[in-house]
Design a protein around this motif. Structure first.
Motif, mmCIF file in Angstrom:
data_model
loop_
_atom_site.group_PDB
_atom_site.id
_atom_site.type_symbol
_atom_site.label_atom_id
_atom_site.label_comp_id
_atom_site.label_asym_id
_atom_site.label_seq_id
_atom_site.Cartn_x
_atom_site.Cartn_y
_atom_site.Cartn_z
ATOM 1 N N ARG A 17 -7.346 4.567 -8.972
ATOM 2 C CA ARG A 17 -7.416 3.028 -8.390
ATOM 3 C C ARG A 17 -8.207 3.119 -7.086
ATOM 4 O O ARG A 17 -8.164 3.741 -6.254
ATOM 5 C CB ARG A 17 -6.102 2.383 -7.908
ATOM 6 C CG ARG A 17 -5.270 2.367 -9.419
ATOM 7 C CD ARG A 17 -4.016 1.448 -9.107
ATOM 8 N NE ARG A 17 -4.425 0.264 -8.894
ATOM 9 C CZ ARG A 17 -4.687 -0.922 -9.723
ATOM 10 N NH1 ARG A 17 -4.596 -0.529 -10.925
ATOM 11 N NH2 ARG A 17 -5.025 -2.161 -9.468
ATOM 12 N N VAL A 18 -9.327 1.974 -7.071
ATOM 13 C CA VAL A 18 -10.027 1.677 -5.880
ATOM 14 C C VAL A 18 -10.190 0.253 -5.760
ATOM 15 O O VAL A 18 -9.750 -0.529 -6.417
ATOM 16 C CB VAL A 18 -11.532 2.525 -6.198
ATOM 17 C CG1 VAL A 18 -11.549 3.918 -6.308
ATOM 18 C CG2 VAL A 18 -12.036 1.623 -7.258
ATOM 19 N N ASP A 19 -10.412 -0.046 -4.434
ATOM 20 C CA ASP A 19 -10.373 -1.545 -4.129
ATOM 21 C C ASP A 19 -11.683 -1.975 -4.815
ATOM 22 O O ASP A 19 -11.699 -3.146 -5.185
ATOM 23 C CB ASP A 19 -10.489 -1.869 -2.778
ATOM 24 C CG ASP A 19 -9.355 -1.546 -2.070
ATOM 25 O OD1 ASP A 19 -8.187 -1.556 -2.576
ATOM 26 O OD2 ASP A 19 -9.228 -1.020 -0.745
ATOM 27 N N ALA A 20 -12.675 -1.390 -4.808
ATOM 28 C CA ALA A 20 -14.061 -1.970 -5.557
ATOM 29 C C ALA A 20 -14.925 -0.695 -5.745
ATOM 30 O O ALA A 20 -14.792 0.564 -5.256
ATOM 31 C CB ALA A 20 -14.939 -2.622 -4.586
ATOM 32 N N LEU A 21 -15.648 -0.852 -7.043
ATOM 33 C CA LEU A 21 -16.427 0.281 -7.286
ATOM 34 C C LEU A 21 -17.661 0.466 -6.431
ATOM 35 O O LEU A 21 -18.060 -0.217 -5.672
ATOM 36 C CB LEU A 21 -17.168 0.137 -8.736
ATOM 37 C CG LEU A 21 -16.145 0.064 -9.799
ATOM 38 C CD1 LEU A 21 -16.900 -0.355 -11.148
ATOM 39 C CD2 LEU A 21 -15.626 1.272 -10.128
ATOM 40 N N ASP A 100 -10.692 -1.166 -10.733
ATOM 41 C CA ASP A 100 -10.756 -1.699 -9.416
ATOM 42 C C ASP A 100 -9.682 -2.775 -9.206
ATOM 43 O O ASP A 100 -8.906 -2.983 -9.948
ATOM 44 C CB ASP A 100 -12.043 -2.494 -9.364
ATOM 45 C CG ASP A 100 -12.233 -3.600 -10.392
ATOM 46 O OD1 ASP A 100 -11.358 -4.249 -10.871
ATOM 47 O OD2 ASP A 100 -13.451 -3.992 -10.538
ATOM 48 N N SER A 101 -9.832 -3.310 -8.043
ATOM 49 C CA SER A 101 -8.838 -4.470 -7.726
ATOM 50 C C SER A 101 -8.454 -5.681 -8.602
ATOM 51 O O SER A 101 -7.357 -6.291 -8.616
ATOM 52 C CB SER A 101 -8.905 -4.876 -6.275
ATOM 53 O OG SER A 101 -10.465 -5.455 -6.175
#
Length: 286
Positions: A17-21, A100-101
């Protein structure tokens, strides 16, 4: 509940999981990492087992720790894995899933053992005891032969060919099934490439719900939710639809159940969220 056979990919998923690519040549921190069994056939099989179905899985894994853990997860969920093939010369297929988020998903795949099974790995006795075969992405010749064998035994057959529907030669398999699960992009490709006059199309439309087309149109608007992770939502949708269908539900009820199952999975991280009829009925408002 009658026996259902699922056939197709069984993977080991690593979800990041990431906040944005990141931008090209950029970097972003991973906010959460988890690993577990995946693959569309495995996901559908577990969803069906959660909903009380008697379900068996035909698939392939490597002779490694990931393959053993994937089998154990399925067995613990109540899935019959006696026809999961182990390929000693190949690793269990890995998928690296970046979320992403907003819940959108990007998948990076490593080849492995998930297409090492053949149609002949499913005994006649298993088909004779079943009512429905659900196939997911797999070798096109294997899919076609499985569908033919299922029809010989009087099973209904559904197929979710996945994102590679346009380049894998699935025409013979598609011509042999009653129910074809597609998202909007896949439906556009399929309608151009295949004669679908004999198939019932079950269209997964994400936040816009779902619909059935087979000369008539039945639609369901879906449910407003806060999306966390769309991984596996389409597989849960298929599990809900099939479980309702074999239980004798009409099409409106089957779509409502399918959308509820997809939404329940999309509200939680990971490809698999425990599904129960109590949760489904509460979500539908019954």
């Amino acid at each position: 509940m009658p026996r259902i056979i699922c056939a197709g990919h069984l993977n080991w998923d690593v979800t990041l999981r990431v906040d944005a690519l990141p931008d090209p040549d950029g970097e972003v921190p991973v906010t959460d990492r988890r690993a577990g069994g995946g693959g569309s056939a495995g996901n559908v099989a577990i969803g069906l087992a959660d909903l009380g179905c008697d379900v068996a899985l035909l698939g392939g894994v490597g002779d490694d720790e990931e393959g053993r853990r994937a089998r154990e997860e399925l067995t613990d969920a109540g899935v019959d894995v006696s026809h999961v093939v182990t390929a000693p010369e190949l690793p269990t297929t890995r998928k690296y899933i970046v979320v992403d988020s907003s819940g959108e998903v990007m998948v990076l795949g490593c080849d492995g053992a998930n297409e090492t099974f053949e149609a002949s790995d499913l005994p006649e006795s298993n088909l004779a005891d079943a009512e429905h075969l659900h196939m997911t992405s797999q070798d096109p010749e294997t899919a076609a032969r499985l569908a033919e064998r299922a029809k010989e035994h009087g099973l209904t057959v559904s197929f979710d060919p996945g994102r590679r529907i346009g380049d894998r030669g699935y025409g013979p398999a598609i011509s042999a099934v009653e129910y074809l699960f597609l998202n909007d992009r896949e439906a556009a490709l399929a309608l151009d490439a295949f004669d679908l006059t004999e198939q019932t199309l079950v269209l997964k439309r994400g936040p816009e719900g779902a619909e059935i087309r087979d000369g008539e149109r039945v639609a369901h608007p879906g449910y407003p939710i806060d999306v966390v992770d769309t991984t596996g939502a389409g597989d849960a949708f298929a599990a809900g639809f099939i479980a309702a269908l074999v239980d004798g539900a009409d099409r409106e009820r089957a779509l409502a159940v399918a959308n509820a199952c997809g939404a329940l999975v999309a509200q939680a991280p990971g490809a698999r969220t425990s599904l129960t009829w109590d949760d489904v009925d509460a979500f539908i408002g019954e």
